[in-house]
Design a protein around this motif. Sequence first.
Motif, short mmCIF file in Angstrom:
data_model
loop_
_atom_site.label_atom_id
_atom_site.label_comp_id
_atom_site.label_asym_id
_atom_site.label_seq_id
_atom_site.Cartn_x
_atom_site.Cartn_y
_atom_site.Cartn_z
N GLN A 42 0.90 -1.29 -0.02
CA GLN A 42 0.09 0.18 0.15
C GLN A 42 0.87 1.28 -0.10
OE1 GLN A 42 -3.12 0.08 -0.30
NE2 GLN A 42 -3.56 -2.07 -0.63
N GLU A 93 -4.96 0.65 -7.08
CA GLU A 93 -4.87 0.11 -5.66
C GLU A 93 -3.63 -0.68 -5.42
OE1 GLU A 93 -8.32 -2.09 -5.34
OE2 GLU A 93 -9.68 -0.54 -5.37
N ASN A 94 -3.55 -1.88 -5.32
CA ASN A 94 -2.34 -2.63 -4.90
C ASN A 94 -1.78 -3.42 -6.03
OD1 ASN A 94 -4.40 -4.57 -5.26
ND2 ASN A 94 -3.19 -6.08 -3.84
#
Length: 340
Positions: free
Chosen positions: A291, A328-329
């Motif tokens: 993250q 996102e990831n």
Amino acid sequence: MKNSLRWLYPFFGGIILFNMLRVVTDFTKHDVFWAGDLRLHLISICFTIFLCYFYDIVWRRQLSKIISINNKSVIKEYLIVTLQLSTINIVLVLGQYAGIFYMGSGWIDYMLINVCFIPFLLIYYTLIRNEMVNKNYQDKMLTLEKLKADKSEAELKFLKSQYHPHFLFNALNTIYFQIDEENQEAKHSIEKLSDLLRYQLYDIEKEVTLEQEINYLQSYIAFQQLRMSDRLVLNTYFDPQLREQKVHPLLFQPLIENAFKYVRGEEYRIKLEMKLEDNLIRFYVENTVSQNQNIENIEHKGIGINNLKRRLYLLYPNRYSLDIEQVENLFVSKLTIKTV
């Protein structure tokens, strides 16, 4: 300083041109120099100066286009300029009817103005033209010298880049024979690395088939896996249609290298696909990231991606797209190349 002085040329040109006209008209009539209404003379000299500025700007813009496309029709060029100058008569007629100009001798004054103005302004055009041609020539020579210097620097870098892989390749062969026969895993790793170097040094020409490139990529992926954790989930797919199509080598490897270098996260996964759609090669690679990882930090680290962008720009102008983004990831790279 030189550029600021350029804007004085039309001013002095206008003064010289008007006084030349006054010499011709006043002395031929045996009149006093600048005979007549001083107010009309001042209007006329201002008009002449304005005319020189107007043509100076128009001609410089016109010449910048002509010179840039290497126009060779000089006769046509001067005919166009002469036609442009003939429009002075329209301005004179309108000025006379408006009471701005005084043409006391009728058509004789028109003839004298044309005889004085047109040759003088043609000479002025020639001076501007020569100045811009010389500047363009000097700019081209500077560009040529820069290209020569860049070429020499590129050749030196190329020779230097060749030296290091050759040295490493020979060193690996030496280490290979020094490893104990029982340590087959280390020997196998060196063989894989040697195969990769051999492809970069010897097996590639200007272009290679996609079959050759895919074989190299599969060897590269296998080599990268040797240093990765067993928990890495790797999914690869290479379209069976990708065989004889030609492509410049080593364009996909930097994106794979980044995926192995920056893969992180709980899933610890890399997905890689290469497909053929019509005449488009679509290459897709994604890897999980943690993250706190940032796409800008990843994209601008090292020189691999920057070199790739430069190579694509030179090798496939207007025939490729490269998109790198973080969703996102996931760190996702998409490269599309038009083969023909």
